[in-house]
Motif scaffolding. Structure first.
Motif, PDB file in Angstrom:
ATOM      1  N   ALA A 732       1.230  -1.518  -0.106  1.00  0.00           N
ATOM      2  CA  ALA A 732      -0.218   0.054   0.190  1.00  0.00           C
ATOM      3  C   ALA A 732       0.774   1.326  -0.205  1.00  0.00           C
ATOM      4  N   CYS A 733       1.879   1.166   0.509  1.00  0.00           N
ATOM      5  CA  CYS A 733       3.211   2.426   0.513  1.00  0.00           C
ATOM      6  C   CYS A 733       3.600   2.848  -0.899  1.00  0.00           C
ATOM      7  N   SER A 734       3.109   1.389  -2.213  1.00  0.00           N
ATOM      8  CA  SER A 734       3.954   2.159  -3.489  1.00  0.00           C
ATOM      9  C   SER A 734       2.910   2.360  -4.544  1.00  0.00           C
ATOM     10  N   ILE A 735       2.129   1.848  -4.033  1.00  0.00           N
ATOM     11  CA  ILE A 735       1.339   1.569  -5.235  1.00  0.00           C
ATOM     12  C   ILE A 735      -0.140   2.917  -4.722  1.00  0.00           C
ATOM     13  N   LEU A 736      -0.492   3.987  -5.745  1.00  0.00           N
ATOM     14  CA  LEU A 736      -1.631   4.424  -5.388  1.00  0.00           C
ATOM     15  C   LEU A 736      -3.157   4.384  -6.367  1.00  0.00           C
ATOM     16  N   LEU A 737      -3.433   3.606  -6.214  1.00  0.00           N
ATOM     17  CA  LEU A 737      -4.702   3.033  -7.602  1.00  0.00           C
ATOM     18  C   LEU A 737      -6.032   4.551  -7.128  1.00  0.00           C
ATOM     19  N   THR A 738      -6.732   4.232  -8.014  1.00  0.00           N
ATOM     20  CA  THR A 738      -7.478   5.784  -7.847  1.00  0.00           C
ATOM     21  C   THR A 738      -8.896   5.569  -7.043  1.00  0.00           C
ATOM     22  N   ASN A 739      -9.052   4.479  -6.421  1.00  0.00           N
ATOM     23  CA  ASN A 739     -10.094   4.022  -6.258  1.00  0.00           C
ATOM     24  C   ASN A 739      -9.651   4.664  -3.967  1.00  0.00           C
ATOM     25  N   PHE A 740     -10.021   4.811  -3.341  1.00  0.00           N
ATOM     26  CA  PHE A 740      -9.885   4.606  -1.807  1.00  0.00           C
ATOM     27  C   PHE A 740     -10.015   3.133  -1.078  1.00  0.00           C
TER      28      PHE A 740
END
Length: 855
Positions: A732-740
Motif C-alpha cells: 500500500a506504500c508503493s501503489i496509488l490506485l484511483t479508488n480509496f
C-alpha cells in the motif's frame, strides 16, 4: 449512429449544428426523447444530448459529441481548439470552428435576445449573429426550439436541479454538506465496493530493474529536468523550476507503476565555467568536479529521486554530439558563415553571449544578456546590444569577424512544423511552452550559430574549426542522451525509441526554445529515429520577496543555505510546490511560508493525521477498531474517492500545484468528520456510541493512510514517517490506485504516533528574513515585520481568517460549556495569536491587549 435530443435542451443546439457539418459522412438517426427519459443505461439521471455509436458506446458530453461530428466531417484537430476545449481560455475566432459551435450553443439562451447585451459587447453580438445565420445552426435551432424561440427552453430548464448559490455561505475551509449531496447512488456504491476489496485489489509490485530500461507493452516514462549550470549554486527558483517539479512527477509515475527513468546532471562546458575557474584559480575540470559535488549534495538534501545524476564532460557526450553533427552536416543542414562577434581586449578572448551585458535594443532593459533579454524575452545577437560591457572586467568589447558553423533552422522548419502538428494535440505541453514555440515559428526560424571560440567544450570534428567548440546550447540538450549512455550502454532503447517512450522534460520558460525548437530540429535533421519530447513542462519565474535572487548581494535562499535554516527539507518542498509558478510568476515570502506551515501543515494536515492515529492508540489499544459504515460514512468514502480521482487527473496533466490542494482538501474533510462525530465523547457512552467511535476512528485512520501515499511525491520523508507510525503494509506504500481502499483493516496494529510538524515562530522567521535580505534589509528604514506584511496575498489572508473563525468557535463553545478556566485561557491565547498574525498579514498594526480601564 443514433443521436438522442430533447426539445428545449440547450445542449442539443451545438450538437445538432455540428451534426449538420457531418451530413452524408455516416448514417445518423436523430431521436427526440422526453426530458426525463434515461437514455444511457448506466446513468441514473436523465442526460441529453447523447450519441450512441455503432459500437454500442455512448458519448454524453456536448463537447465530445461536437468533436466527434467535426472529426467525421474531415476536420483535423488543431492545437488551439484542443486548448480552448480544455481550458476555455482562447479568444473567439472569426472562422467557424468546433470551439465556436460549442460556445454558440452554450450562450444561445442569453445571446438570442440582443437586448441583454451592452453596447461594449457588440463584437460578441456580431459573432453570434454570424453563426446563427449559418444553415447547420438554423436547422439546430428549429429542431430544438420548434419556432417558440427561447421560451421553448423554459420547460426543460425548470426540471433541472437548481445550482446552490455561493452567496450567503459562511466563509470556511471545511467541506460543505451540499457537495456530498451531489453524489449519485452509483458513485457511492462503487466507492464502497472498492473500499471493501481493500489490499486484495492492489496489483503486484513491478520488479525492480537496474538499469531501468523500456519494457514492451508497458508505459515507459522518461523524465528529464533541465541541466543546471555547474558554475553556480542553484537558488529556490532553480530548484522548483526543474528538479523538484520533475521529482514530484517521477515519484507519482512510480506510484502509478509506470516504468520510469528520471535523469539529470550538471551542464559543465562553456565560457561560464572557464570564467569561474579563473576567479577561483582552478582549472575548468577542477571547477566542474567541485561544483558537481555541491549540486549533487543539494539535490540529495532536497530528496530528489534521480535514477542517475550525471555530467556533460564525458567521452560519451563528445561521441554522441559529434555523431549528430556529422549526420546534420552530411544532410546539408549545417552552414558556414563569417559573423561579427564581441571580443574583450582586456581579457584577450571572444565573449560568450551570456558574458556580455547591455541595453536591450527592443525594450531598453539595461541588464539584457548577449543572447536574450530577461524582460521582453526576445533573443538577441550580442553585437546588437547597446552600450555592451564585458561582465568579467566591465570594459567595452570590440567587434571582430570570426568564422562559425550554423544550424540551418529555416531548412528544417517544415519538418519541425509537421512534428509539432503531430505532437501538440492531446499533449501536456504547458501554455507558455506552446506560446514560446509558436512565437518562434510565427517570426520565422533563422540559422542558429552552433560553434564558439573557446577551449572548454566539445571539439568540432571539422577541418578549419579545430580551434572551436560546440556552442553549449547545441550540445547541452544532447547531455540527456550522454548521461543516459553513461548510466547504461543500452541508452538507445530510451532515446531512439519514440514509439514506446513517453518523454517529459521539465524546465523554466527561458529554456523552452532550446528544447522545443533547437534540439528537435537537430534530432529531426539527424534522421536517426530519436525520441523527442512528448510533454514539455515549463514554469514561470519564482522571485524572492519583492525582488530577484542574487548570490552577490546576499538576497534570497540558495540550495546550500536552506540546510542551515533549521527548516526540514520537506517543508521547503511543500512550500515551493504550493507556490509553484505554473501560470504566472510567483514570489517566495517568509510571511507566507510561516502561514502555510502553521495553517495548512500544522493545523490542517498534521492535526488530522495525528488525531486519527492517537484515537486508535488511546481508545483502542493501538488496534484499528471494527467499522460499521453508515450511509453518511459511505458518502464520505465516495467524496474522498472523487477528490483522489481529481488528484490523479491533475497530476496526469502535470498540474502539480493544484494536485497538492486535493491532499489538503481531503485532510479538511477528515478534520470535519472527526469534529462532527466527536469520537472522544462517544467512546464514553453506550455500546452503540462506542461502536460509532470505532467506525469514525477506523475510517479516519484509513484516510490518514491514503494521505500518506498521496503525499509521497510532495513530502517523501513525512510520507514515510506517517506510514511507519501507522505500520502501513508495504504494498500500500508503493501503489496509488484511483479508488480509496481500506488498507488498515480492523485488527491492524499501528505503531507509536507522534506530531509531524512544528510551529514556525514569528521571531524565527524574522531572523531568517533579515539573514537572507541582503542589501534590501539594510536599507529599509522600517521594521521588517511592518515592511513585509504587504507580501501576504488574499489566499493567505483568507486562510488566517478561516483559522480565526474556527478558533473563535472553539472558544465560544468552551465558554458555553463553562469549561475549565485554564483550558479556556489557553484557547483564547491561541485566538489572540491568530488575530495578531491576521493583522500583520493585512498590513495593520496588531491590536494592543484589551484590559480593564483604571478608574
Amino acid at each position: 449512429m443514433r443521436l438522442f435530443v430533447s426539445e428545449g435542451a440547450p445542449g442539443c443546439l451545438p450538437v445538432l449544428a455540428a451534426a449538420g457539418r457531418a451530413r452524408g459522412r455516416a448514417e445518423l438517426l436523430i431521436s427526440t426523447v422526453g426530458p426525463e427519459d434515461c437514455v444511457v443505461p448506466f446513468l441514473t439521471r436523465p442526460k441529453v444530448p447523447v450519441l450512441q455509436l455503432d459500437s454500442g458506446n455512448y458519448l454524453f458530453s456536448t463537447s465530445a459529441i461536437c468533436r466527434y461530428f467535426f472529426l467525421l466531417s474531415g476536420w483535423e484537430q488543431d492545437d488551439l481548439t484542443n486548448q480552448w476545449l480544455e481550458w476555455e481560455a482562447t479568444e473567439l475566432q472569426e472562422t467557424e470552428s468546433l470551439a465556436d459551435i460549442v460556445l454558440w450553443g452554450a450562450l444561445y439562451p442569453l445571446l438570442q435576445d440582443p437586448a441583454y447585451l451592452p453596447e461594449e459587447l457588440s463584437a460578441l453580438h456580431s459573432w453570434f449573429q454570424t453563426l446563427s445565420t449559418q444553415e447547420p445552426c438554423q436547422r439546430a435551432a428549429e429542431t430544438v426550439l420548434k419556432q417558440q424561440g427561447v421560451l421553448a427552453l423554459r420547460p426543460y430548464l425548470q426540471k433541472q436541479p437548481q445550482p446552490s448559490p455561493a452567496e450567503g455561505r459562511a466563509v470556511t475551509n471545511e467541506p460543505e454538506e451540499e457537495e456530498l449531496a451531489t453524489l449519485s447512488e452509483e458513485e457511492i456504491a462503487m466507492a464502497v465496493t472498492a473500499w471493501e476489496k481493500g489490499l486484495e485489489s492492489l496489483p503486484p509490485l513491478r520488479p525492480q530493474q537496474n538499469p531501468v530500461l523500456p519494457v514492451t507493452g508497458e508505459r515507459n516514462v522518461l523524465i528529464t529536468s533541465a541541466l543546471p549550470y555547474v558554475n553556480n549554486v542553484p537558488h529556490l527558483g532553480n530548484i522548483i523550476g526543474c528538479v523538484l517539479s520533475a521529482d514530484v512527477f517521477a515519484r507519482y509515475s512510480r506510484l502509478r507503476q509506470w516504468n520510469t527513468l528520471y535523469l539529470c546532471g550538471t551542464d559543465e562546458y562553456g565560457t561560464a565555467t572557464e570564467t569561474k575557474a579563473m576567479e577561483e584559480g582552478l582549472t575548468p575540470q577542477e571547477i566542474c568536479d567541485k561544483y558537481h559535488i555541491i549540486h549533487a549534495d543539494i539535490y540529495r538534501w532536497f530528496n530528489i529521486s534521480f535514477d542517475t545524476f550525471g555530467r556533460t564532460t564525458t567521452p560519451q557526450q563528445t561521441k554522441i554530439t559529434q555523431d549528430i553533427f556529422q549526420r546534420l552536416l552530411t544532410r546539408g543542414f549545417v552552414l558556414q558563415d563569417t559573423v561579427e562577434q564581441l571580443r574583450c581586449e582586456h581579457c584577450a578572448r571572444f565573449l560568450a553571449d551570456r558574458f556580455v551585458e547591455g541595453v536591450c535594443p527592443f525594450c531598453g532593459y539595461e541588464e539584457a544578456r548577449g543572447d536574450q533579454c530577461d524582460k521582453c524575452g526576445k533573443l538577441i545577437n550580442a553585437v546588437e546590444l547597446k552600450k555592451p560591457q564585458c561582465k568579467v572586467c566591465r570594459s567595452c568589447p570590440v567587434v571582430q569577424s570570426t568564422h562559425h558553423l550554423f544550424l540551418d533552422l529555416p531548412k528544417l522548419e517544415k519538418r519541425l512544423e509537421e512534428w509539432l502538428g503531430r505532437t501538440l494535440p492531446g499533449s501536456d505541453w504547458t501554455p507558455n511552452a506552446r506560446f514560446i514555440t509558436r512565437s518562434w515559428l510565427r517570426d520565422g526560424l533563422k540559422p542558429r550559430c552552433i560553434t564558439r571560440d573557446l577551449k572548454w567544450g566539445t571539439p568540432v570534428p571539422l577541418e578549419g574549426f579545430e580551434d572551436k567548440v560546440f556552442y553549449v546550447w547545441f550540445d547541452a540538450t544532447i547531455g540527456y542522451l550522454s548521461i543516459t549512455a553513461n548510466y547504461t550502454d543500452q541508452w538507445e532503447r530510451w532515446w531512439k525509441n519514440p514509439e514506446q517512450v513517453d518523454l517529459y522534460q521539465f524546465m523554466a520558460k527561458d529554456n523552452v526554445p532550446f528544447h522545443g525548437i533547437v534540439f528537435p530540429c537537430s534530432a529531426l535533421g539527424a534522421e536517426d529515429n530519436y525520441t523527442l519530447v512528448s510533454h514539455l513542462i515549463a514554469t514561470e519565474y519564482l522571485n524572492y520577496e519583492d525582488g530577484k535572487f542574487s548570490k552577490s548581494r546576499g538576497v534570497g535562499v540558495f540550495g546550500d543555505m536552506a540546510q542551515d535554516t533549521g527548516i526540514p527539507a520537506d517543508i521547503w518542498r511543500f512550500y515551493l510546490l504550493y507556490i509553484r509558478p505554473e501560470g504566472q510568476d510567483s514570489a517566495f515570502s517568509w510571511t507566507d511560508l510561516l502561514l502555510k506551515n502553521n495553517s495548512e501543515l500544522l493545523n490542517n494536515l498534521g492535526n488530522f493525521i495525528n488525531r486519527a492515529g492517537m484515537f486508535v492508540s488511546k481508545f483502542f489499544g493501538g488496534y484499528v477498531p471494527e467499522m460499521v459504515l453508515t450511509p453518511d460514512d459511505q458518502r464520505l468514502l465516495a467524496h474522498v474517492t472523487l477528490e483522489l480521482q481529481h488528484y490523479h487527473q491533475l497530476l496526469e496533466k502535470v498540474r502539480i500545484r493544484d494536485a497538492l490542494r486535493s491532499i489538503l482538501t481531503i485532510s479538511r474533510h477528515g478534520n470535519q468528520y472527526i469534529q462532527v462525530n466527536e469520537p472522544w465523547k462517544r467512546i464514553k457512552g453506550s455500546e452503540a456510541d462506542r461502536q460509532r467511535a470505532g467506525t469514525v476512528t477506523g475510517l479516519a485512520v484509513n484516510i490518514a493512510a491514503l494521505l500518506s501515499v498521496m503525499l509521497q511525491p510532495y513530502m517523501p520523508t513525512v510520507s514515510a514517517t506517517i506510514q511507519a507510525q501507522l505500520q502501513l503494509p508495504p504494498p500500500a506504500c508503493s501503489i496509488l490506485l484511483t479508488n480509496f481502499l481500506c488498507t488498515l483493516p480492523a485488527g491492524h496494529q499501528i505503531g507509536t504516533v507522534s506530531p509531524l510538524f512544528q510551529k514556525l515562530e514569528n521571531d524565527q522567521i524574522e531572523s531568517l528574513r533579515q539573514r537572507f535580505g541582503g542589501g534590501q534589509a539594510k536599507t529599509s528604514p522600517k521594521p521588517a515585520v511592518i515592511e513585509t506584511v504587504t507580501t501576504a496575498g488574499p489566499q493567505q489572508i483568507q486562510a488566517l481568517m478561516d483559522e480565526v473563525t474556527k478558533q473563535g468557535n472553539i472558544v465560544r463553545e468552551l465558554k458555553a460549556q463553562k469549561a475549565d478556566k485554564n483550558q479556556v485561557a489557553a484557547e483564547v491565547a491561541k485566538l489572540l495569536d491568530l488575530k495578531k498574525q491576521l493583522a500583520v498579514a493585512e498590513g495593520k498594526p496588531p491590536e494592543a491587549p484589551k484590559g480593564k480601564k483604571k478608574k
